[in-house]
Motif scaffolding. Structure first.
Motif, PDB file in Angstrom:
ATOM      1  N   PRO A 198      24.105  48.334  43.949  1.00  0.00           N
ATOM      2  CA  PRO A 198      23.523  47.037  44.295  1.00  0.00           C
ATOM      3  C   PRO A 198      22.067  46.905  43.850  1.00  0.00           C
ATOM      4  CG  PRO A 198      24.676  47.981  46.181  1.00  0.00           C
ATOM      5  CD  PRO A 198      24.573  49.063  45.143  1.00  0.00           C
ATOM      6  N   PRO A 222      18.757  49.317  50.927  1.00  0.00           N
ATOM      7  CA  PRO A 222      18.193  49.414  52.275  1.00  0.00           C
ATOM      8  C   PRO A 222      16.913  50.257  52.313  1.00  0.00           C
ATOM      9  CG  PRO A 222      20.202  50.729  52.079  1.00  0.00           C
ATOM     10  CD  PRO A 222      20.050  49.983  50.793  1.00  0.00           C
ATOM     11  N   ILE A 256      11.741  43.246  51.179  1.00  0.00           N
ATOM     12  CA  ILE A 256      12.231  41.985  51.733  1.00  0.00           C
ATOM     13  C   ILE A 256      12.906  42.247  53.076  1.00  0.00           C
ATOM     14  CG2 ILE A 256      12.543  40.942  49.453  1.00  0.00           C
ATOM     15  CD1 ILE A 256      15.476  41.520  49.582  1.00  0.00           C
ATOM     16  N   ARG A 309      18.352  38.292  57.101  1.00  0.00           N
ATOM     17  CA  ARG A 309      18.362  37.341  58.208  1.00  0.00           C
ATOM     18  C   ARG A 309      18.255  38.035  59.564  1.00  0.00           C
ATOM     19  NH1 ARG A 309      23.517  33.981  57.499  1.00  0.00           N
ATOM     20  NH2 ARG A 309      23.085  33.229  59.586  1.00  0.00           N
ATOM     21  N   PHE A 360      14.756  45.731  53.320  1.00  0.00           N
ATOM     22  CA  PHE A 360      15.416  46.070  52.062  1.00  0.00           C
ATOM     23  C   PHE A 360      14.364  46.041  50.952  1.00  0.00           C
ATOM     24  CE2 PHE A 360      18.791  44.635  54.771  1.00  0.00           C
ATOM     25  CZ  PHE A 360      19.878  45.417  54.413  1.00  0.00           C
ATOM     26  N   ALA A 379      25.205  49.339  52.523  1.00  0.00           N
ATOM     27  CA  ALA A 379      24.693  48.732  53.750  1.00  0.00           C
ATOM     28  C   ALA A 379      25.591  47.540  54.016  1.00  0.00           C
ATOM     29  CB  ALA A 379      23.238  48.310  53.575  1.00  0.00           C
ATOM     30  N   LEU A 431      26.797  45.257  51.197  1.00  0.00           N
ATOM     31  CA  LEU A 431      26.305  45.775  49.910  1.00  0.00           C
ATOM     32  C   LEU A 431      27.186  46.927  49.482  1.00  0.00           C
ATOM     33  CD1 LEU A 431      22.435  45.880  50.564  1.00  0.00           C
ATOM     34  CD2 LEU A 431      23.790  44.058  49.515  1.00  0.00           C
ATOM     35  N   TYR A 432      27.777  46.823  48.312  1.00  0.00           N
ATOM     36  CA  TYR A 432      28.712  47.842  47.856  1.00  0.00           C
ATOM     37  C   TYR A 432      28.335  48.398  46.496  1.00  0.00           C
ATOM     38  CZ  TYR A 432      31.584  46.765  51.787  1.00  0.00           C
ATOM     39  OH  TYR A 432      32.025  46.632  53.066  1.00  0.00           O
ATOM     40  N   PRO A 489      20.437  30.201  56.633  1.00  0.00           N
ATOM     41  CA  PRO A 489      19.871  31.530  56.357  1.00  0.00           C
ATOM     42  C   PRO A 489      20.686  32.343  55.357  1.00  0.00           C
ATOM     43  CG  PRO A 489      20.744  31.410  58.594  1.00  0.00           C
ATOM     44  CD  PRO A 489      20.834  30.045  58.043  1.00  0.00           C
ATOM     45  N   GLU A 490      21.825  31.824  54.879  1.00  0.00           N
ATOM     46  CA  GLU A 490      22.509  32.533  53.782  1.00  0.00           C
ATOM     47  C   GLU A 490      21.616  32.580  52.543  1.00  0.00           C
ATOM     48  OE1 GLU A 490      24.425  29.169  54.377  1.00  0.00           O
ATOM     49  OE2 GLU A 490      24.118  30.150  56.313  1.00  0.00           O
ATOM     50  N   LEU A 510      18.642  33.701  51.037  1.00  0.00           N
ATOM     51  CA  LEU A 510      17.633  34.697  51.388  1.00  0.00           C
ATOM     52  C   LEU A 510      16.309  34.331  50.717  1.00  0.00           C
ATOM     53  CD1 LEU A 510      17.111  37.242  53.010  1.00  0.00           C
ATOM     54  CD2 LEU A 510      17.604  38.569  50.977  1.00  0.00           C
ATOM     55  N   ILE A 547      12.371  34.995  49.972  1.00  0.00           N
ATOM     56  CA  ILE A 547      11.480  36.155  49.890  1.00  0.00           C
ATOM     57  C   ILE A 547      10.109  35.710  49.380  1.00  0.00           C
ATOM     58  CG2 ILE A 547      13.393  37.758  49.501  1.00  0.00           C
ATOM     59  CD1 ILE A 547      12.782  37.775  46.572  1.00  0.00           C
ATOM     60  N   LEU A 550      16.723  34.797  46.517  1.00  0.00           N
ATOM     61  CA  LEU A 550      17.742  35.538  45.762  1.00  0.00           C
ATOM     62  C   LEU A 550      18.871  34.545  45.526  1.00  0.00           C
ATOM     63  CD1 LEU A 550      18.030  39.138  47.223  1.00  0.00           C
ATOM     64  CD2 LEU A 550      16.553  38.224  45.438  1.00  0.00           C
ATOM     65  N   THR A 576      24.830  38.759  39.031  1.00  0.00           N
ATOM     66  CA  THR A 576      24.729  39.165  40.429  1.00  0.00           C
ATOM     67  C   THR A 576      24.187  38.022  41.275  1.00  0.00           C
ATOM     68  OG1 THR A 576      24.272  41.425  39.741  1.00  0.00           O
ATOM     69  CG2 THR A 576      23.649  40.815  41.977  1.00  0.00           C
ATOM     70  N   PHE A 600      23.506  36.610  45.505  1.00  0.00           N
ATOM     71  CA  PHE A 600      23.276  37.096  46.869  1.00  0.00           C
ATOM     72  C   PHE A 600      23.412  35.946  47.853  1.00  0.00           C
ATOM     73  CE2 PHE A 600      21.218  38.860  50.543  1.00  0.00           C
ATOM     74  CZ  PHE A 600      21.474  40.221  50.449  1.00  0.00           C
ATOM     75  N   ASP A 645      23.214  35.775  52.064  1.00  0.00           N
ATOM     76  CA  ASP A 645      22.994  36.586  53.260  1.00  0.00           C
ATOM     77  C   ASP A 645      23.967  36.120  54.350  1.00  0.00           C
ATOM     78  OD1 ASP A 645      21.973  38.518  54.833  1.00  0.00           O
ATOM     79  OD2 ASP A 645      19.941  37.713  54.962  1.00  0.00           O
ATOM     80  N   VAL A 665      26.354  35.602  57.454  1.00  0.00           N
ATOM     81  CA  VAL A 665      26.139  35.939  58.859  1.00  0.00           C
ATOM     82  C   VAL A 665      27.036  37.101  59.256  1.00  0.00           C
ATOM     83  CG1 VAL A 665      27.785  34.171  59.662  1.00  0.00           C
ATOM     84  CG2 VAL A 665      26.051  35.062  61.223  1.00  0.00           C
ATOM     85  N   ARG A 725      27.593  40.459  50.608  1.00  0.00           N
ATOM     86  CA  ARG A 725      26.349  39.696  50.458  1.00  0.00           C
ATOM     87  C   ARG A 725      25.940  39.664  48.978  1.00  0.00           C
ATOM     88  NH1 ARG A 725      22.108  41.232  55.066  1.00  0.00           N
ATOM     89  NH2 ARG A 725      22.415  43.378  54.378  1.00  0.00           N
ATOM     90  N   GLU A 726      26.014  40.823  48.328  1.00  0.00           N
ATOM     91  CA  GLU A 726      25.744  40.851  46.890  1.00  0.00           C
ATOM     92  C   GLU A 726      27.090  40.852  46.180  1.00  0.00           C
ATOM     93  OE1 GLU A 726      22.622  43.623  45.742  1.00  0.00           O
ATOM     94  OE2 GLU A 726      23.552  43.861  43.778  1.00  0.00           O
TER      95      GLU A 726
END
Lengths: 571, 571
Positions: A72, A76, A96, A99, A104, B36, B39-40, B91-92, B94, B96, B106, B137, B139, B141, B143, B153-154
């Protein structure tokens, strides 16, 4: 591809905010556009080049046994705490919060993530060695993004990480990567050097940077005129002169030099040969030394190499020059009058200084220098070390040829990290004896997007980009003159476009309603290697005009032979 | 690829935190690992599938005339302010800050960025239409990230954006994208439907979602048993029954129903056919209506379709159901006793209700219902509309076949946006008349990483994944039994590996020192389509065992013929 259906977006004017030629040409050729500081959109022709670079990188990584994966972009914070880089990294590491207010980073590199992956997935030496790579978007919040994609904030890297149980295995993969990188840049026809680099603060055991040579480069690269030897100027060894110090021919003289605060002033005012002068630099000694300062001597025309200096056992690391107050307190004179004779601190002389005779240096008395200094007679034989930066014309440390120095753009970096990250992150496997052992690790980066710019820095002329064949966005440009008025020209151009495309050749067919001059200029700016110009008059003779972008050679080729000629030129 | 030099990373146990089968199998087969929440990391075998999906998407996009480019992941906040989505997005998105405290996001999508690019690069209708895409890619965020890469998320999207001066041109590109998407999913052998979708709040003029049918899908898809017709259940039209309302056969009866608060209770207690009952729902009227409430009637066994309801001119949008207090005030009874007879608000009946006779409904008096209601006799003929969700077995609105309903996973979405973004961002070109005109725009997304999971949801069994050929990580698995003890087996396996690889076939050669059972299980889990099992005993007869993953059919094939057989099976 037909230009009428493409987003060509060439510009006539050079954008005023672009400092280096690659940035100017990438903007003018419609390869990139700035979205915000250090953020660039790759327009279609730019992305074609970027993808070609990435494909070559992938092919050579795969050939060398590396395995592609994808991590990714968002990482984290916990992992960066584990290695301590959360604190060590400056604001280039963009931190960053999601939510849920969890920390991260936007990954500038992936040592932490890959080490976390491998410590979970690999448990036995039997699964090693393993060399994993990705081609991926990275982010560094540069304090001063510039030069377009050369130093952007968001960029594309190929980063590889290898894991081993032994140093030998690491060295083998390192060598395989060295070879793979060399093939990558050879395939792109780039003039590059694999440069011995300083392992610096990270403290690994071996490191090479790969530099594309170009005037706009930010690093000085010293390389042999005949062999593969190349090193960052900080790393290049200055060999000891073959000559011994000559016998004294002058008496030691104390000379009043009130207006000579620098070597250049001394040389000018007294008509000395600068190569007969010595600079004396006082630096802090390392802890435990009897004297708090150490004197380093280099010839008047040489530069102290600070990295070499701070590697000496007697010298503090990082290097700290003595302040004027410290110098006065210990020596009794200012920095402009320092010299090795009757100096009450330890002296280390550069190899070139050790073979001098009858030389001049400060007298450790303000406004006075000694002339005619000779080792053994006027002062003890010194401790000798390699202390200076190499210069053009120096003998190459490899023993072959002399050194040349050129500017380089760093496009790749390979590094034996050892167990730096793996020990902090407790990445272990069971070795052949069934014992838990910390992994050895290497990392291998290539700046995929930066290569595009570096290739242009090395390959351009006043009319635009001159792409190396392997990374050109298109191989052939078909430029028909007045095809919207001449059906003959249109038919010939269409037929040629169909035939070349069917042969698997990437053709840009300029079918716009534009004047020939505009089309010529755009295809030269874009750097397409082969141009075919089709016009009514030449078609009457059954020929087309063929031109190569790099050599600019024009020739008439029979319409019946042009496909074969182009195909042969491309293979 | 040799498994001994690969990162296979299969797991025997099903990870406890994986809810859906694709997530479980992707973890077990070593395709992905969680870094996380949401995140994969794509491990090597997973990335191979991801890349195959991306390649097919690219090929079909290019074939349809779309042009690839690449926009940054990080986008400046200013652009999101321009379209107002900075405030609209939750809030999806993100948000920064960079080192200079400037706002960025993002990117979850790139309408803003592409519109900014096109308004700068395109000035004339001559440069249009243009369909630009990227594979990149993204992103969001989320919920609640879940289901592995299905809702991470990503993630990797293919997003395309087309630009036009006319609606007709937009419609043409939209149709080309519809065809391209269909080819993409056909090439992957996925059972999918192109589903008419609601254009919803964005307010474009046409939209299709592409859904892979699978039990774990989050959407209900209604589709014809014989034609291509498919629609999100909210969008599928419920045709009017062909029959007319029958003549009354019962008297209107007021019945005490003290224990029947719901249709089901009424049906049970009085032995009614639920198809002879009517539900009455009171909703807020739109502004300017004489009555503050409107009654909507659907048959007892039908469900109100809220999207259809809120599109009615008389009904407030978004739909608001009347509260019990509002109902009592206006009708004088509770919601369980509502009905159309003597109701003092406007009534709109579903098409199915309009053809009923002798039906039962509430009497607008608490604890009482009317039975034997008939239109015309007991109450006025109602206004009629399509108000209900379709059901399995309904006639398909396309006129062919009946509707089936299955769950679908949305993997693509095409959308005629019109000038939604272009007008807010003032993206104009000069049209043929030399007049400035706002661009028409379409957008076309495919969830590249989500397709991988969706394909597994549709193609698996209790032993693991069953890859469709076009996106399998490897085509062939060579499984040699005891090759570390038998030189014959080792030689045959090595020769076969070399021969198949030379033929351009992607082979996974399981050369690990593992028991055959482990190797079989891993290759089945990973879903390799063709397995070749090599053992001493079969080699004595000059044969190998050949097995297909999907059908599980085993056969003995002569060693001399296996390459030809495999090659033929793959082409």
């Amino acid at each position: 591809m037909r230009t009428s259906q493409y987003l060509l977006s060439t510009l006539k004017e050079t954008p005023s905010d672009a400092e280096v030629i690659s940035h100017q040409l990438m903007l003018r050729a419609g390869m990139i556009r700035r979205l915000a500081s250090g953020l660039y959109t790759w327009l279609p022709s730019g992305l074609r080049v970027l993808n070609k670079v990435a494909t070559i990188v992938r092919e050579e990584m795969n050939r060398a046994g590396a395995i592609e994966m994808l991590m990714p972009v968002v990482q984290p914070a916990e992992l960066w705490h584990e290695t301590g880089r959360w604190d060590k990294f400056g604001p280039e590491l963009l931190r960053i919060k999601d939510r849920n207010d969890r920390g991260f980073v936007l990954g500038p590199t992936h040592e932490e993530v890959i080490t976390a992956v491998v410590r979970n997935e690999v448990s036995s030496y039997k699964q090693l060695p393993l060399n994993l790579y990705q081609v991926q978007t990275k982010f560094r919040d540069e304090v001063r993004p510039r030069f377009g994609v050369m130093r952007s904030r968001e960029f594309i890297m190929k980063d590889a990480y290898s894991f081993h149980t032994t140093q030998e295995s690491l060295a083998q993969t390192y060598e395989a990567m060295y070879q793979a990188y060399s093939r990558i840049f050879e395939r792109m026809d780039l003039d590059f050097r694999a440069v011995l680099a300083d392992t610096g603060a990270i403290g690994g055991s071996a490191s090479h940077e790969f530099h594309v040579l170009a005037k706009s480069g930010e690093d000085d690269i010293a390389f042999s005129s005949v062999s593969d030897y190349a090193a960052n100027i900080e790393m290049a060894e200055a060999l000891a002169p073959k000559a011994q110090a000559g016998a004294p021919t002058q008496e030691l003289q104390l000379v009043d030099t009130p207006d000579a605060k620098t070597i250049n002033e001394l040389v000018e005012q007294f008509g000395l040969d600068i190569k007969q002068t010595v600079k004396t630099l006082l630096v802090h000694a390392s802890e435990g030394q009897a004297s708090p300062l150490v004197a380093l001597l280099v010839r008047g025309d040489h530069e102290l190499n600070e990295i070499k200096a701070e590697k000496l056992a007697q010298v503090a690391s990082p290097l700290v020059f003595a302040s004027e107050a410290e110098i006065r307190q210990l020596v009794g004179a200012g920095p402009g009058s320092l010299g090795p004779v009757k100096l009450n601190v330890p002296v280390i002389a550069d190899r070139s200084v050790a073979v001098m005779s009858d030389f001049a240096a400060g007298a450790n008395v303000d406004d006075k220098h000694f002339f005619g200094i000779n080792w053994g007679r006027d002062l003890a034989q010194p401790e000798v070390a390699d202390l200076r930066n190499v210069q053009e014309g120096d003998a190459s440390p490899c023993g072959q040829g002399v050194l040349q120095i050129k500017r380089g753009i760093e496009v790749g970096h390979i590094f034996q990290l050892g167990n730096n990250y793996s020990s902090k992150m407790n990445a272990t496997v069971l070795n052949e004896q069934g014992k838990s052992t910390i992994l050895e690790m290497g990392c291998y980066g290539i700046g995929v997007s930066r290569i595009v710019a570096a290739a242009i820095e090395q390959n351009h002329d006043e009319r635009g980009i001159i792409w190396p064949a392997a990374i050109a966005p298109f191989q052939v440009a078909i430029i028909p003159m007045n095809m919207h008025k001449s059906q003959t020209v249109a038919d010939a151009a269409e037929a040629l476009y169909a035939e070349l495309s069917a042969a698997g050749i990437e053709v840009l067919f300029d079918d716009r309603k534009e004047r020939p001059g505009v089309m010529f200029a755009d295809m030269e700016l874009l750097g397409v290697p082969h141009h075919i110009i089709i016009g009514d008059r030449s078609l009457e003779n059954g020929v087309v005009e063929y031109k190569t972008r790099r050599e600019g050679e024009k020739s008439e080729v029979a319409l019946t032979e042009i496909v074969a000629k182009i195909t042969a030129a491309i293979k």
